[in-house]
Scaffold this active site. Structure first.
Site, mmCIF file in Angstrom:
data_model
loop_
_atom_site.group_PDB
_atom_site.id
_atom_site.type_symbol
_atom_site.label_atom_id
_atom_site.label_comp_id
_atom_site.label_asym_id
_atom_site.label_seq_id
_atom_site.Cartn_x
_atom_site.Cartn_y
_atom_site.Cartn_z
ATOM 1 N N LYS A 150 58.503 5.245 58.206
ATOM 2 C CA LYS A 150 57.783 6.100 57.255
ATOM 3 C C LYS A 150 57.381 5.258 56.045
ATOM 4 C CE LYS A 150 58.557 8.299 53.734
ATOM 5 N NZ LYS A 150 57.235 7.921 53.131
ATOM 6 N N GLU A 168 68.196 -0.890 50.204
ATOM 7 C CA GLU A 168 67.655 -1.923 49.305
ATOM 8 C C GLU A 168 67.059 -1.175 48.125
ATOM 9 O OE1 GLU A 168 67.952 -5.093 49.643
ATOM 10 O OE2 GLU A 168 68.450 -5.376 51.752
ATOM 11 N N CYS A 221 61.290 -5.292 42.865
ATOM 12 C CA CYS A 221 62.709 -5.009 42.587
ATOM 13 C C CYS A 221 63.380 -6.253 42.039
ATOM 14 C CB CYS A 221 63.398 -4.552 43.858
ATOM 15 S SG CYS A 221 63.157 -5.692 45.221
ATOM 16 N N GLU A 253 64.181 -0.033 35.101
ATOM 17 C CA GLU A 253 63.229 -0.966 35.716
ATOM 18 C C GLU A 253 61.891 -0.814 35.003
ATOM 19 O OE1 GLU A 253 63.620 0.343 39.991
ATOM 20 O OE2 GLU A 253 63.529 -1.810 40.264
HETATM 21 P P1 NAD Z 1 60.705 5.580 45.930
HETATM 22 O O1 NAD Z 1 62.192 5.669 46.000
HETATM 23 O O2 NAD Z 1 59.984 6.575 45.116
HETATM 24 O O3 NAD Z 1 60.086 5.692 47.385
HETATM 25 C C1 NAD Z 1 60.468 4.821 48.431
HETATM 26 C C2 NAD Z 1 60.146 5.488 49.755
HETATM 27 O O4 NAD Z 1 60.962 6.644 49.889
HETATM 28 C C3 NAD Z 1 58.702 5.965 49.913
HETATM 29 O O5 NAD Z 1 58.323 5.794 51.255
HETATM 30 C C4 NAD Z 1 58.809 7.429 49.580
HETATM 31 O O6 NAD Z 1 57.788 8.207 50.175
HETATM 32 C C5 NAD Z 1 60.154 7.764 50.179
HETATM 33 N N1 NAD Z 1 60.816 8.943 49.642
HETATM 34 C C6 NAD Z 1 60.741 9.449 48.396
HETATM 35 N N2 NAD Z 1 61.511 10.551 48.295
HETATM 36 C C7 NAD Z 1 62.087 10.737 49.512
HETATM 37 C C8 NAD Z 1 62.993 11.694 50.055
HETATM 38 N N3 NAD Z 1 63.466 12.697 49.330
HETATM 39 N N4 NAD Z 1 63.371 11.558 51.340
HETATM 40 C C9 NAD Z 1 62.904 10.548 52.099
HETATM 41 N N5 NAD Z 1 62.047 9.608 51.651
HETATM 42 C C10 NAD Z 1 61.647 9.698 50.371
HETATM 43 O O7 NAD Z 1 60.390 4.096 45.500
HETATM 44 P P2 NAD Z 1 58.959 3.432 45.280
HETATM 45 O O8 NAD Z 1 58.435 3.907 43.979
HETATM 46 O O9 NAD Z 1 58.119 3.563 46.505
HETATM 47 O O10 NAD Z 1 59.352 1.894 45.183
HETATM 48 C C11 NAD Z 1 59.790 1.305 44.025
HETATM 49 C C12 NAD Z 1 61.304 1.182 44.051
HETATM 50 O O11 NAD Z 1 61.693 0.443 45.196
HETATM 51 C C13 NAD Z 1 61.837 0.420 42.873
HETATM 52 O O12 NAD Z 1 62.997 1.056 42.409
HETATM 53 C C14 NAD Z 1 62.176 -0.942 43.469
HETATM 54 O O13 NAD Z 1 63.153 -1.643 42.759
HETATM 55 C C15 NAD Z 1 62.615 -0.587 44.834
HETATM 56 N N6 NAD Z 1 62.502 -1.713 45.746
HETATM 57 C C16 NAD Z 1 63.642 -2.313 46.163
HETATM 58 C C17 NAD Z 1 63.566 -3.408 46.997
HETATM 59 C C18 NAD Z 1 64.813 -4.081 47.471
HETATM 60 O O14 NAD Z 1 64.727 -4.801 48.448
HETATM 61 N N7 NAD Z 1 65.961 -3.887 46.841
HETATM 62 C C19 NAD Z 1 62.322 -3.876 47.424
HETATM 63 C C20 NAD Z 1 61.167 -3.245 46.966
HETATM 64 C C21 NAD Z 1 61.276 -2.142 46.131
#
Ligand code: NAD
Length: 490
Positions: free
Chosen positions: A184, A260, A294, A391
């Site tokens: 997804k 992650e 991240c 962040e």
């Molecule tokens: P997000 O948590 O808003 O969304 C991530 C994913 O989860 C998306 O596909 C989103 O549609 C999905 N999602 C959101 N709510 C959900 C739910 N209730 N149930 C299931 N899926 C759901 O994060 P984002 O804004 O897309 O990405 C940025 C974040 O990701 C930052 O916090 C960043 O630090 C983190 N990140 C971490 C890493 C790592 O490897 N540690 C890498 C890249 C990004």
């Protein structure tokens, strides 16, 4: 290099859901719009999956599971190797696609194609190295066999900031381990994953082994998939807040999980650091992906003896960063993902200033179509400022000072996150002490980017659990079985 037509690249992206080997519209017929953050214009509409589509995708992954688990490791590896070659062949299209849907400068999208493809190559090589152990128990009464098996159907959720690499970092080890999956992608940037999924089909992916659902209702669609007793594994990359919610849901089925999550990387510059190295690394650690990583340096902690010079030199470099649409030649600061991200960067800078910080460069949203924020430098950031605990996810470089090593370490660890830290020092012994003392899963010692397919990427504390990449990465998709059999001589 021939100029690619943006429209031709967008037209080549499938706009359906990949379920059981077929592309199909959402059951409801709904679609979701994908916009270019540099202009705000809608560039493509794709299927918007509902609960029934998520269930169908899981059905397909479950049905394909046993045959894929029995597929010889060499064949699984060769599929990944062909996928690696296919990504190389299409690298310019994929790079342009990422820039169009996510906004990062084209040069950085190309670098992500290289990085993202490496997971396909790395895990094509790991598929054939899944091994076990055999030995006698201590008492000599039995023989112990330890073997590794695919965990089973996986649900893989990816964020918007690295559209290719976050997908390949999960799909490649799952395939190598013999697991089928439902992927997804983020609804803000689903196009790269859809394009990549078509490449997988083109190089011989069996039906149902990887399924893709794009949706604007992630929570609604994901809940039943995660609650389904046939699912065995949840791998998520995204924010800590969503990760915590998913961990709670995963507890229902006691799922294997890899998380992650967010970061709040300290970037420590000691007074014995080579400032040429530190400034170069700062530019990478802060401005790669327009600060939306991240692993982005979130808190520059600089020894008070070198803070003035570091700030001056880094500000000069930031001043010269060209801002614009990521497709334009030479641009280094593209748009942020959306207006909310611009608002957040602005709010963090305002809060820091209210608490006594000084803006030495930038500090404003840019008046133009799309969602742009100026490359910004803030100094004298005081403890208690939101910018030190949240962040930033934008092109804002925030500098505070420390007086000695103990204070530097204390400030660096003063966060619930623990993904990565960056340390700049010419003293090897100090660098080694930092490996022990900094509470992060990764550390850059005199370098500003640590990501590599051969390395175990991941965090401690609230930055997550599990590792992606490296020899550790495939283990996230394998379960360990121990078998005891009597001593054959008894
Ligand atoms: P997000 O948590 O808003 O969304 C991530 C994913 O989860 C998306 O596909 C989103 O549609 C999905 N999602 C959101 N709510 C959900 C739910 N209730 N149930 C299931 N899926 C759901 O994060 P984002 O804004 O897309 O990405 C940025 C974040 O990701 C930052 O916090 C960043 O630090 C983190 N990140 C971490 C890493 C790592 O490897 N540690 C890498 C890249 C990004």
């Amino acid at each position: 290099m021939t100029e690619l037509s943006e429209q031709a690249v967008l037209d080549a992206v499938p706009d359906g859901l990949l379920i059981g080997g077929d592309w199909r519209p959402a059951g409801s017929g709904r679609t979701l719009e994908v916009a270019d953050p540099a202009t705000g214009a809608v560039i493509k509409t794709v299927a918007d999956a509902g609960v029934e589509d998520g269930a169908a995708a899981l059905d397909a992954a479950v049905a394909a599971g046993p045959a894929w688990a029995r597929t010889p490791p060499r064949e699984r590896g060769e599929l990944l190797r062909r996928a690696f070659e296919a990504v190389q062949q299409h690298r310019e299209e994929i790079a342009l696609l990422m820039t169009l849907e996510m906004g990062k400068p084209l040069a950085e999208s190309r670098a992500e194609v290289t990085y993202g493809a490496e997971f396909l190559r790395w895990f094509s090589e790991e598929a054939v190295r899944i091994s076990g152990r055999y030995g006698s128990n201590g008492e000599g009464t039995g023989r112990m066999i330890v073997s590794h098996h695919p965990v089973g159907p996986c649900y893989l959720i990816t964020p918007w900031n690295f559209p290719l690499a976050m997908a390949t970092r999960k799909i490649a080890p799952a395939l190598a381990a013999g697991c089928t999956s439902v992927v997804k992608p983020a609804d803000l940037t689903p196009l790269t994953t859809l394009f990549f999924a078509q490449l997988l089909v083109d190089v011989g992916l069996p039906a149902g082994v990887v399924n893709v659902v794009t949706t604007s209702t992630a929570g609604e669609v994901s809940g039943p998939v995660i609650a389904d007793p046939r699912l065995r594994k949840l791998s998520f990359t995204g924010s800590t807040a969503v990760g915590k919610r998913l961990l709670q849901q995963a507890a229902g089925g006691v799922l294997r999980t890899s998380m992650e999550l967010g970061g709040n990387a300290p970037f420590l510059v000691f007074d014995d650091a080579d400032l040429d190295v530190a400034v170069d690394a700062a530019m990478l650690a802060k401005f790669r992906n327009v600060g939306q990583a991240c692993t982005a340096a979130n808190r520059f902690l600089v020894h008070e003896r070198v803070a003035g010079e570091f700030t001056e030199r880094v500000t000069e470099r930031v001043r010269s960063l060209p801002l614009g649409r990521g497709t334009e030649k030479g641009v280094q600061v593209g748009p942020l993902i959306n207006a909310a991200a611009v608002g957040k960067a602005g709010a963090l800078v305002h809060d820091a200033v209210d608490r006594g910080a000084e803006v030495v460069l930038g500090g404003q949203a840019v008046e133009r179509p799309g969602s742009f924020y100026e490359a910004t430098v803030v100094t004298g950031v005081r403890r208690g400022s939101d910018i030190l605990s949240q962040e930033i996810f934008g092109p804002v470089l925030s500098i505070s000072t420390f007086a000695d090593e103990a204070e530097g370490v204390r400030l660096a660890n003063d966060t619930e996150y623990g993904l990565v830290s960056y340390v700049f020092t010419s003293d090897l012994a100090r660098g080694l002490r930092m490996i022990d003392q900094l509470e992060t899963g990764m550390m850059g010692l005199n370098v500003g980017v640590v990501s590599n397919a051969g390395a175990p990427f991941g965090g401690v504390k609230q930055s997550g659990v599990g590792r992606e990449g490296g020899i550790e990465g495939i283990g996230e998709y394998l379960s360990t079985k121990y078998t005891l059999t009597p001593d054959p001589y008894a």
